[in-house]
Enzyme design. Sequence first.
Site, PDB file in Angstrom:
ATOM      1  N   CYS A  12     116.274  45.088  24.221  1.00 40.16           N
ATOM      2  CA  CYS A  12     115.037  45.731  23.793  1.00 40.16           C
ATOM      3  C   CYS A  12     113.813  45.231  24.540  1.00 40.16           C
ATOM      4  O   CYS A  12     113.859  44.230  25.243  1.00 40.16           O
ATOM      5  CB  CYS A  12     114.790  45.477  22.297  1.00 40.16           C
ATOM      6  SG  CYS A  12     116.149  45.953  21.242  1.00 40.16           S
ATOM      7  N   GLY A  38     115.146  49.419  27.420  1.00 37.26           N
ATOM      8  CA  GLY A  38     115.846  50.153  26.377  1.00 37.26           C
ATOM      9  C   GLY A  38     115.457  51.607  26.377  1.00 37.26           C
ATOM     10  O   GLY A  38     114.266  51.925  26.397  1.00 37.26           O
ATOM     11  N   ASN A 114     113.892  41.537  19.905  1.00 35.54           N
ATOM     12  CA  ASN A 114     114.632  41.614  21.157  1.00 35.54           C
ATOM     13  C   ASN A 114     115.594  40.442  21.198  1.00 35.54           C
ATOM     14  O   ASN A 114     115.170  39.293  21.145  1.00 35.54           O
ATOM     15  CB  ASN A 114     113.667  41.551  22.357  1.00 35.54           C
ATOM     16  CG  ASN A 114     114.397  41.479  23.672  1.00 35.54           C
ATOM     17  OD1 ASN A 114     115.490  41.997  23.811  1.00 35.54           O
ATOM     18  ND2 ASN A 114     113.793  40.830  24.655  1.00 35.54           N
ATOM     19  N   GLY A 115     116.893  40.732  21.262  1.00 34.56           N
ATOM     20  CA  GLY A 115     117.879  39.663  21.322  1.00 34.56           C
ATOM     21  C   GLY A 115     119.094  39.958  20.473  1.00 34.56           C
ATOM     22  O   GLY A 115     119.360  41.102  20.112  1.00 34.56           O
ATOM     23  N   TYR A 255     118.434  41.109  37.165  1.00 35.68           N
ATOM     24  CA  TYR A 255     118.617  42.539  36.916  1.00 35.68           C
ATOM     25  C   TYR A 255     117.614  43.163  35.962  1.00 35.68           C
ATOM     26  O   TYR A 255     117.074  44.235  36.227  1.00 35.68           O
ATOM     27  CB  TYR A 255     120.039  42.751  36.377  1.00 35.68           C
ATOM     28  CG  TYR A 255     120.403  44.177  36.058  1.00 35.68           C
ATOM     29  CD1 TYR A 255     120.824  45.040  37.057  1.00 35.68           C
ATOM     30  CD2 TYR A 255     120.326  44.661  34.763  1.00 35.68           C
ATOM     31  CE1 TYR A 255     121.179  46.356  36.775  1.00 35.68           C
ATOM     32  CE2 TYR A 255     120.671  45.979  34.460  1.00 35.68           C
ATOM     33  CZ  TYR A 255     121.093  46.817  35.474  1.00 35.68           C
ATOM     34  OH  TYR A 255     121.429  48.112  35.195  1.00 35.68           O
TER      35      TYR A 255
END
Length: 490
Positions: A12, A38, A114-115, A255
């Site tokens: 996210c 996302g 996020n995670g 990335y």
Amino acid sequence: MATELKSLNEECGVFGVWNDDQAAQRTYFGLHSLQHRGQEGAGIVVKTDEDRLIGHKGLGLLADVFDRPESIDELQGRSAIGHVRYGTAGSRGIENIQPLLFHYLKEDVALAHNGNLTNAVSMREKLEADGAIFQSNSDTEVLMHLIQRQPQAQFVDRLKASLRQIKGGFAYLILTKDALYAALDPNGFRPLVVGQLESGSYIVASETCALDVVGAKFVRDVQPGELIQIDDSGYHVMQYTTETQLAICSMEYIYFARPDSDIYGVNVHMARQEMGRQVALENPIDADIVVGVPNSSLSAASGVAQQLGVPDEMGLIKNQYSSRTFIQPTQELREQGVKMKLSAVRAVVAGKKVALVDDSIVRGTTSQYIVRMLKAAGAKEVHLLIASPPLKYPCFYGIDIEHTRELMAANYTVEEMRDQIGADSLHFLSLPGLIKAIGLKQDAPNEGLCVAYFSGDYPTALYDYEAGFEAPKTADDHVLAASANQPTTI
């Protein structure tokens, strides 16, 4: 149904702002710059002048969720948090799109995450046994139920106590009528930064590129184990735990993050360029030209070209308007999906020995197709250089790799991979080379990087995964009959 992975996907992106007269609009632009983190869903929640929290969310890209002007115009308020989602824990249902919004008797609370929590399943079982009722199957909701069960009078104290109970990788934004809170896990697996607008309003975002887009200046990185409270008096830094050690996800540099972002003082483009130099230094192949796989490998390709002393050419073109390639049931359809996205430039590659640069190999399907495509376009030789080490181990902190069966490098030798891909040679960046290229130089293992995907050396205990609990479902393990393509107001 087993998940078939075609590429790496991160969970996210989050964005928040406090005390800004353009809160919803600025959050929209901030999220747009984080769309790469996302694409499955998006949402924004604002705090109104009456101290209520209202929001709008839906499935799809941000522009699809907020496709009507009134979607933003109706979100009137001076503070907001937003979220773009790629689902790892939890399904693609609308109930899992964030920010999650909770209406309590005394106040409203919104939460964006996020995670991935490594003890979410066991914590949820305990909470449900105590009477908690979950509105989603996302691990994000666990924190809110913990907060409500703490005995402390002040919200911030309940939040600190709850953060100490959850494990794994997390960057949280929490909005209440009184403050915007930002919290990072004790290892700092996911990036999170604070910025400030000229007006004095504060911004929190997953990456610095979001600060640049909305015109905010960088203030600081959120550090592992920190809880930041932003309110009308400014921002206040607290430490909810002292048991911290930086282990930022190395895949952020390889990335995930945008090239124009800085993470803990290291520019992502420069790090990728150095990865390219390093892999070429370690593997000085004979090539006429260098071709990077667009878009995340272009920085590394420039580094390879500099080190080898040969031209960096645009031998592959990416169709910027192709839709995301979802999991396809046959090899033929998977290859068609790649063909929609990439094509070779025959005039550039014909008769040349090509050094093809990519950031990673997951399943190998895309690499195999690209090599074959370059040779069909007349490339004399194709030497594949990967600007990261072989990806061999699952991630439990927010990347959707849960099984080694999904990873080509976990099941084959480099020579076997080369043979299957069809390249004339295959070379990976070494792990020491990766650490050197990123150059965090932190006083921590691996200079402050998490490299567990390459080494199998996880910086934390894995809790539910070690204890035999069923791992959180990935999005494709769920089939939801949803009216979910329609945005839903929350």
